[in-house]
Design an enzyme around this catalytic site. Structure first.
Site, PDB file in Angstrom:
ATOM      1  CG  ASP A 263       1.289  -2.531  10.971  1.00 37.83           C
ATOM      2  OD1 ASP A 263       1.787  -2.035  10.058  1.00 37.83           O
ATOM      3  OD2 ASP A 263       0.410  -3.703  10.056  1.00 37.83           O
TER       4      ASP A 263
ATOM      5  CG  ASP B  74       4.920  -8.706   7.971  1.00 37.17           C
ATOM      6  OD1 ASP B  74       4.259  -9.207   7.312  1.00 37.17           O
ATOM      7  OD2 ASP B  74       6.000  -8.705   9.034  1.00 37.17           O
TER       8      ASP B  74
ATOM      9  NE  ARG C 254      -1.740  -4.446  -1.833  1.00 36.67           N
ATOM     10  CZ  ARG C 254      -1.340  -4.150  -1.313  1.00 36.67           C
ATOM     11  NH1 ARG C 254      -0.404  -4.506  -0.293  1.00 36.67           N
ATOM     12  NH2 ARG C 254      -2.396  -3.435  -0.548  1.00 36.67           N
TER      13      ARG C 254
ATOM     14  N   GLY D 124       0.729  -1.029  -0.112  1.00 35.77           N
ATOM     15  CA  GLY D 124       0.231  -0.321   0.036  1.00 35.77           C
ATOM     16  C   GLY D 124       0.845   0.971  -0.284  1.00 35.77           C
TER      17      GLY D 124
ATOM     18  CB  THR E 204       2.576   0.225   6.413  1.00 34.93           C
ATOM     19  OG1 THR E 204       1.118   0.595   6.662  1.00 34.93           O
ATOM     20  CG2 THR E 204       3.434   0.117   7.868  1.00 34.93           C
TER      21      THR E 204
ATOM     22  NE  ARG F 278      -8.579  -5.089   5.230  1.00 38.59           N
ATOM     23  CZ  ARG F 278      -7.519  -4.576   4.437  1.00 38.59           C
ATOM     24  NH1 ARG F 278      -6.102  -4.121   4.767  1.00 38.59           N
ATOM     25  NH2 ARG F 278      -8.578  -4.706   3.426  1.00 38.59           N
TER      26      ARG F 278
ATOM     27  CG  ASP G 235      -2.727   0.333   8.929  1.00 39.69           C
ATOM     28  OD1 ASP G 235      -3.212   0.875   8.381  1.00 39.69           O
ATOM     29  OD2 ASP G 235      -2.468  -0.933   8.218  1.00 39.69           O
TER      30      ASP G 235
END
Length: 323
Positions: free
Chosen positions: A133, A107, A76, A15, A129, A175, A131
């Protein structure tokens, strides 16, 4: 003595995130400053497998530091999940005499990089990213901008919520990670914040809405991470239980766009420069990280360690301030 690195490549994968262009710019200009030849790989690992390279120049990254998205584009790649695809990607780098690859992503992007490292390619990862995360770093590229985007959007939503005396449930990305919801929710004064990490009871959310209504509050904002569940179903259930007119807004990919914040542009630039330094030292299997307000390099395995615990103290504070 480590083999000298003379030709490097950079790609963005997964992303997109605001600040990726700043990192690309830093890699290219830092590399050229030190006499390296730098290649950009278009469309991530998919472009790497199919040979979509272009030599970068100082001018090729002019005026991109403030732009969102990624000028190298991203995609992707199912092929990169196969041994054949991985071998093809490594072969493309070797055919061009490229000594090392810098991968900007999350990741999954790191895992792709490590398959190339196992085939003898020097690699460095840069965490990108929204997020936030990825273990091993306090911040990832794009997180700060995403928070600011959510806060700006909620500010506009609150205007109409106030005008129409409505409850708005606003879904944000996340998510399995509620970091965006938590920090944006605290920053915009959301009445409730729902995240995957913390169990919640809709009856308690309704009770808080009613307490606010009883003291004269005519609108409310509920911020919910997408991993919590269906926003529209939850909004309907809130309306049914509370009796308050409820609307749902899903911010979606809006959060991934826009110009990077100053913090993201600075962190991304520092990470891009650090990645080049790591490769020039002959090191591999490293990632850049933002730790204690400093950009460092550490083993890429740090990205697969335990995720830092959810900031329960900040969550509790947000709850206390929204009584």
């Amino acid at each position: 003595m480590a083999e000298e690195v003379k030709r490097i490549a950079v790609l963005t994968s997964g992303g997109d995130a605001p600040g990726m262009n700043a990192a690309i710019r830093a890699v290219v200009r830092k590399g050229i400053y030190h006499g390296l030849t730098v290649y950009g790989v278009e469309r991530g690992y998919e472009g790497l497998i199919h040979g979509e390279f272009r030599e970068m120049s100082l001018g090729s990254v002019a005026d991109i530091i403030h732009r969102g998205g990624t000028t190298l584009r991203t995609a992707r790649s199912k092929e990169m999940l196969t041994a054949e695809g991985q071998a093809a990607a490594a072969a493309q780098l070797r055919e061009r005499g490229i000594d090392a690859l810098i991968v900007i992503g999350g990741d999954g992007s790191y895992r792709g990089a490590q398959t190339l490292a196992a085939l003898g390619i020097k690699i460095v990862g840069i965490p990108g990213t929204i997020d936030n995360d990825i273990p091993g770093t306090d911040l990832t590229i794009g997180f700060d901008t995403a928070i600011n985007t959510v806060v700006e959007a909620v500010s506009k939503i609150r205007d109409t919520a106030t005008s129409h005396e409505r409850t708005f449930l606003v879904e944000v990305m996340g998510r399995t990670c509620g970091n965006i919801a938590l920090q944006a929710g605290l920053a915009c004064g959301a009445e409730s914040i729902l995240v995957p990490e913390i169990p919640f009871d809709l009856d308690e959310v309704v009770a808080k809405l009613r307490r606010g209504h009883e003291r004269g509050k005519n609108h409310s904002i509920i911020l919910v991470a997408e991993g919590v569940g269906g926003a529209y179903e939850m909004g309907e259930e809130l309306r049914r239980r509370s009796g308050f007119e409820t609307r749902v807004t899903i911010l979606g990919h809006l959060q991934r766009g826009g110009n990077p914040s100053a913090l993201d542009a600075v962190i991304a630039s520092a990470m891009g420069g650090k990645a080049v330094e790591v490769l020039m030292r002959g090191e591999t299997n490293q990632m850049t990280a933002y730790v204690n307000q400093e950009v460092i390099a550490c083993p890429i395995e740090a990205a697969y360690g335990p995720r830092p615990p959810f900031n329960k103290n900040l969550y509790d504070l947000a709850e206390q301030l929204s009584i």
